[in-house]
Design a protein around this motif. Structure first.
Motif, PDB file in Angstrom:
ATOM      1  N   LEU A 260       3.611 -24.045  22.032  1.00  0.00           N
ATOM      2  CA  LEU A 260       3.764 -23.486  21.040  1.00  0.00           C
ATOM      3  C   LEU A 260       3.908 -22.146  20.811  1.00  0.00           C
ATOM      4  CD1 LEU A 260       2.422 -25.720  18.400  1.00  0.00           C
ATOM      5  CD2 LEU A 260       4.090 -25.777  19.090  1.00  0.00           C
ATOM      6  N   GLY A 261       4.991 -20.852  20.734  1.00  0.00           N
ATOM      7  CA  GLY A 261       5.188 -19.720  20.964  1.00  0.00           C
ATOM      8  C   GLY A 261       5.900 -19.406  22.168  1.00  0.00           C
ATOM      9  N   MET A 262       6.983 -19.080  22.071  1.00  0.00           N
ATOM     10  CA  MET A 262       8.038 -17.986  23.012  1.00  0.00           C
ATOM     11  C   MET A 262       7.621 -16.227  23.305  1.00  0.00           C
ATOM     12  SD  MET A 262      10.601 -20.654  22.334  1.00  0.00           S
ATOM     13  CE  MET A 262      11.868 -20.623  24.231  1.00  0.00           C
ATOM     14  N   ALA A 263       8.146 -15.919  21.810  1.00  0.00           N
ATOM     15  CA  ALA A 263       8.008 -14.044  21.501  1.00  0.00           C
ATOM     16  C   ALA A 263       6.118 -14.141  22.228  1.00  0.00           C
ATOM     17  CB  ALA A 263       7.701 -13.522  20.543  1.00  0.00           C
ATOM     18  N   PHE A 264       6.609 -12.460  22.860  1.00  0.00           N
ATOM     19  CA  PHE A 264       4.962 -12.159  23.236  1.00  0.00           C
ATOM     20  C   PHE A 264       3.754 -11.811  22.316  1.00  0.00           C
ATOM     21  CE2 PHE A 264       6.701  -8.596  22.626  1.00  0.00           C
ATOM     22  CZ  PHE A 264       5.420  -7.374  21.622  1.00  0.00           C
ATOM     23  N   LYS A 265       4.475 -11.621  20.939  1.00  0.00           N
ATOM     24  CA  LYS A 265       3.303 -11.804  20.260  1.00  0.00           C
ATOM     25  C   LYS A 265       4.267 -12.415  18.734  1.00  0.00           C
ATOM     26  CE  LYS A 265       2.855  -7.722  18.261  1.00  0.00           C
ATOM     27  NZ  LYS A 265       1.840  -6.229  17.940  1.00  0.00           N
ATOM     28  N   PRO A 266       2.948 -12.531  17.781  1.00  0.00           N
ATOM     29  CA  PRO A 266       3.758 -12.957  16.683  1.00  0.00           C
ATOM     30  C   PRO A 266       4.084 -11.814  15.503  1.00  0.00           C
ATOM     31  CG  PRO A 266       1.240 -13.165  16.212  1.00  0.00           C
ATOM     32  CD  PRO A 266       1.511 -12.384  18.148  1.00  0.00           C
ATOM     33  N   ASN A 267       5.476 -12.215  15.055  1.00  0.00           N
ATOM     34  CA  ASN A 267       6.056 -11.850  13.957  1.00  0.00           C
ATOM     35  C   ASN A 267       7.007 -10.836  14.836  1.00  0.00           C
ATOM     36  OD1 ASN A 267       4.388 -12.052  11.690  1.00  0.00           O
ATOM     37  ND2 ASN A 267       2.436 -11.296  12.651  1.00  0.00           N
ATOM     38  N   THR A 268       7.530 -11.053  15.863  1.00  0.00           N
ATOM     39  CA  THR A 268       9.012 -10.389  16.735  1.00  0.00           C
ATOM     40  C   THR A 268       9.287 -11.339  17.136  1.00  0.00           C
ATOM     41  OG1 THR A 268       9.207  -8.898  18.323  1.00  0.00           O
ATOM     42  CG2 THR A 268       7.241 -10.281  18.529  1.00  0.00           C
ATOM     43  N   ASP A 269      10.545 -10.871  17.433  1.00  0.00           N
ATOM     44  CA  ASP A 269      11.556 -12.750  18.594  1.00  0.00           C
ATOM     45  C   ASP A 269      11.603 -11.448  19.889  1.00  0.00           C
ATOM     46  OD1 ASP A 269      13.180 -10.466  18.100  1.00  0.00           O
ATOM     47  OD2 ASP A 269      14.291 -11.306  17.589  1.00  0.00           O
ATOM     48  N   ASP A 270      10.429 -10.672  20.576  1.00  0.00           N
ATOM     49  CA  ASP A 270      10.281  -9.957  21.600  1.00  0.00           C
ATOM     50  C   ASP A 270      10.475 -10.990  22.779  1.00  0.00           C
ATOM     51  OD1 ASP A 270      11.359  -8.025  24.539  1.00  0.00           O
ATOM     52  OD2 ASP A 270      10.128  -6.309  22.683  1.00  0.00           O
ATOM     53  N   LEU A 271      11.749 -11.349  23.662  1.00  0.00           N
ATOM     54  CA  LEU A 271      11.121 -12.240  24.791  1.00  0.00           C
ATOM     55  C   LEU A 271      10.263 -11.192  26.272  1.00  0.00           C
ATOM     56  CD1 LEU A 271      13.130 -14.949  23.977  1.00  0.00           C
ATOM     57  CD2 LEU A 271      11.493 -15.014  23.546  1.00  0.00           C
ATOM     58  N   ARG A 272      10.471 -10.378  26.114  1.00  0.00           N
ATOM     59  CA  ARG A 272      10.340  -9.439  27.481  1.00  0.00           C
ATOM     60  C   ARG A 272       8.991  -9.833  27.758  1.00  0.00           C
ATOM     61  NH1 ARG A 272      12.608  -3.238  25.314  1.00  0.00           N
ATOM     62  NH2 ARG A 272      11.863  -5.113  23.603  1.00  0.00           N
ATOM     63  N   ASP A 273       8.995 -10.171  29.400  1.00  0.00           N
ATOM     64  CA  ASP A 273       7.178 -10.566  29.982  1.00  0.00           C
ATOM     65  C   ASP A 273       6.655 -11.119  29.097  1.00  0.00           C
ATOM     66  OD1 ASP A 273       6.089  -9.957  32.003  1.00  0.00           O
ATOM     67  OD2 ASP A 273       5.017  -8.681  31.373  1.00  0.00           O
ATOM     68  N   ALA A 274       7.370 -12.144  28.398  1.00  0.00           N
ATOM     69  CA  ALA A 274       6.394 -12.758  27.685  1.00  0.00           C
ATOM     70  C   ALA A 274       5.768 -13.929  28.897  1.00  0.00           C
ATOM     71  CB  ALA A 274       6.986 -13.773  26.676  1.00  0.00           C
ATOM     72  N   PRO A 275       4.081 -14.059  28.109  1.00  0.00           N
ATOM     73  CA  PRO A 275       3.396 -15.281  29.326  1.00  0.00           C
ATOM     74  C   PRO A 275       3.900 -16.513  29.044  1.00  0.00           C
ATOM     75  CG  PRO A 275       2.056 -13.417  28.010  1.00  0.00           C
ATOM     76  CD  PRO A 275       3.605 -12.997  27.355  1.00  0.00           C
ATOM     77  N   ALA A 276       4.707 -16.807  28.061  1.00  0.00           N
ATOM     78  CA  ALA A 276       5.234 -17.663  27.549  1.00  0.00           C
ATOM     79  C   ALA A 276       6.458 -18.386  28.736  1.00  0.00           C
ATOM     80  CB  ALA A 276       5.752 -18.209  26.280  1.00  0.00           C
ATOM     81  N   HIS A 277       7.154 -17.491  29.085  1.00  0.00           N
ATOM     82  CA  HIS A 277       7.953 -17.287  30.346  1.00  0.00           C
ATOM     83  C   HIS A 277       7.572 -17.670  31.467  1.00  0.00           C
ATOM     84  CE1 HIS A 277      10.477 -15.930  33.558  1.00  0.00           C
ATOM     85  NE2 HIS A 277      11.867 -16.196  32.589  1.00  0.00           N
ATOM     86  N   ASP A 278       6.348 -16.756  31.999  1.00  0.00           N
ATOM     87  CA  ASP A 278       5.950 -17.747  33.558  1.00  0.00           C
ATOM     88  C   ASP A 278       5.232 -19.145  33.230  1.00  0.00           C
ATOM     89  OD1 ASP A 278       7.395 -15.052  33.926  1.00  0.00           O
ATOM     90  OD2 ASP A 278       5.401 -14.332  34.330  1.00  0.00           O
ATOM     91  N   THR A 279       5.180 -19.385  32.631  1.00  0.00           N
ATOM     92  CA  THR A 279       4.655 -20.714  32.218  1.00  0.00           C
ATOM     93  C   THR A 279       5.182 -21.779  31.189  1.00  0.00           C
ATOM     94  OG1 THR A 279       2.604 -19.787  30.564  1.00  0.00           O
ATOM     95  CG2 THR A 279       2.768 -22.110  30.034  1.00  0.00           C
ATOM     96  N   ILE A 280       6.326 -21.545  31.325  1.00  0.00           N
ATOM     97  CA  ILE A 280       7.486 -22.706  31.043  1.00  0.00           C
ATOM     98  C   ILE A 280       7.937 -23.135  32.740  1.00  0.00           C
ATOM     99  CG2 ILE A 280       9.448 -23.228  30.278  1.00  0.00           C
ATOM    100  CD1 ILE A 280       8.943 -22.384  28.035  1.00  0.00           C
ATOM    101  N   ALA A 281       8.336 -21.200  33.025  1.00  0.00           N
ATOM    102  CA  ALA A 281       8.557 -21.689  35.161  1.00  0.00           C
ATOM    103  C   ALA A 281       7.768 -22.337  36.003  1.00  0.00           C
ATOM    104  CB  ALA A 281       8.857 -20.338  34.969  1.00  0.00           C
TER     105      ALA A 281
END
Length: 479
Positions: free
Chosen positions: A344-365
């Motif tokens: 739950l949650g892909m953006a690096f923080k709430p209230n934005t759609d910014d995915l740059r260096d998002a921790p969720a990316h590394d977790t999914i990978a």
């Protein structure tokens, strides 16, 4: 509807780059009554903006731009934007290179195109991109080489770093703590003081959807040299990154000695010398600033033979924190091959759609590597993820509740308000195994019939007496 102030001498402004910083800068200055043209070489983005559509998600930005009317226009042509401008902002990206240094190609290209279109009057070129110390002098040399009929003191380069938080960018822009203006002569800084007069004096009518906070007076103006202004930006972000890494390091020890990180940071954050902001244990920092800027400082130190062990440790702790999330999952599920995990949650923080260096990316990978099936959800970032995360394997869920159905575990990666307000006691009943990894320490209370793992806090796996909703949003989670 709010109205901009009436300026005695509105200026003509060009903003090069229409990312998070460029769009916010253009809208802010147009709201203050200046004539602003936003420029981007991406014709599709320009077409979107001309239709009144935003290429990014930032709460309230669209409403502010709508108020600006014909004071704000968009173009992809340097020749139509630069010659008449009194002030030109460069707001292009400076993404990190593999070695940690920022990639300055886009800045160099923009500076050259700006220089070729300067028209001979006194014009100020403002570098708002985050750049290494010394870049302002480099941009000055670019202008000297490429501007037609260059004369000394005709074109002035000023560093004006931004300190915005995505998700609250309008608030931070309208009511900043400080305004940093760095230049090597007084002419450029004086022009910026004129441009920002409504902001400094706070004599504008506050937008209805971004009211002026009670007790706020005016920002501190920090006028300094080019090099100092550039260092201020890097040092500020590095220090905030340090605070997050410190909280995470202490959280790890809290788990081992049966202390609670939430109580610890409340105790130490009450000390005004320390402060509570950014003392948040969780999955670590992400976004376009902290990792990039910290690495850039370390890289700059290497160029001068100067080691920065504190910053290196902060980076190491941040990477370790991302690995910790999956390790907590493995503690409960053991082998992840064939398991279904909701993120739950892909953006690096709430209230934005910014995915740059998002921790969720590394977790999914990492979950992909371990053979887990991933089901992901985010309130606003899924469309952007389709474009930017095509290399990852995950199934999109239409809602947070749908993501949990049949899952062996769920990882809460971004502290969206929607997730905190979910009825978790009911939602976990749809899971195959009710294991919840709260990587942002958003959820409070027990989880009857399930297992709740948090960062630096005692987990709760046994039913607990409840006198109301079992889980709710902690107040500081929305900051």
């Amino acid at each position: 509807m709010s109205h901009p102030p009436t300026l005695h001498s509105p200026l003509k402004v060009a903003v090069v780059g229409t990312g998070y910083v460029g769009l916010g800068t253009a809208a802010l200055l147009a709201y203050f009554g200046h004539q602003v043209v936003g420029l981007d070489i991406d014709q599709d983005k320009v077409a979107m903006l001309r239709r009144g559509e935003l290429p990014i998600y930032e709460p309230g930005l669209g409403e502010l731009m709508a108020v600006c009317g014909d004071r704000l226009r968009w173009t992809d042509d340097y020749a139509s934007a630069i010659p008449d401008a009194d002030v030109i902002f460069i707001c292009v990206g400076t993404p990190p290179l593999p070695g940690g240094q920022p990639d300055l190609r886009y800045l160099a290209a923009a500076a050259q195109d700006v220089a070729r279109n300067l028209n001979g009057k006194m014009q100020v070129v403002v570098n708002k991109s985050t750049v290494p110390v010394g870049t302002g002098d480099w941009v000055t040399r670019i202008i000297e080489e490429h501007a037609p009929d260059y004369k000394a003191h005709q074109y002035n380069v000023v560093s004006n770093p931004e300190f915005l938080r995505e998700g609250t960018a309008l608030f931070d822009s309208l009511y900043p703590d400080r305004l940093v203006l760095g230049g090597n002569n007084e002419h450029g800084v004086a022009r910026l003081l004129e441009l920002y007069a409504p902001l400094i004096e706070q004599d504008f009518e506050a937008p209805a959807h971004v009211p002026r906070p009670a007790g706020y007076t005016r920002p501190e103006v920090v006028a300094t040299s080019l090099s100092s202004a550039e260092m201020i930006k890097y040092a500020a972000n590095a220090f905030l990154a340090l605070k997050i890494s410190f909280a995470n390091e202490i959280a790890g020890l809290c788990e081992r000695v049966d202390a609670d990180i939430e109580e610890v940071v409340r105790g130490i954050g009450s000390d005004t010398r320390i402060g509570r902001q950014f003392l948040s244990a969780g999955a670590g920092w992400g976004g376009s600033c902290f990792g990039k800027d910290t690495s850039a400082l370390i890289s700059t130190g290497e160029e001068y033979g100067y080691d920065m062990p504190i910053l290196r440790a902060a980076v190491t702790i941040n990477l370790r924190q991302r690995q910790l999330i999956v390790a907590k999952l493995q503690k409960h599920l053991h082998r992840l091959q064939g398991k279904r995990v909701a993120v739950l949650g892909m953006a690096f923080k709430p209230n934005t759609d910014d995915l740059r260096d998002a921790p969720a990316h590394d977790t999914i990978a990492r979950l992909n590597e371990l053979g887990a099936t991933v089901v992901a959800h985010d309130p606003v970032a899924m469309e952007r993820a389709r474009r930017e995360w095509g290399h990852l394997k995950y199934v999109e869920a239409e809602s947070a509740g749908a993501a949990l159905v049949g899952a062996d575990a769920v990882i809460l990666m971004t502290e969206w308000k929607q997730y905190a307000e979910l009825d978790w006691n009911e939602a976990v009943k749809t899971m195959r195994q009710p294991v919840v990894i709260d990587a942002r320490n958003v959820l409070r209370g027990g989880l009857p019939g399930g297992t709740l793992e948090r960062i630096g806090r005692r987990g709760q796996s046994q039913p607990q007496p409840q006198s109301g909703p079992a889980l709710h949003l902690k107040p500081e989670a929305t900051k």
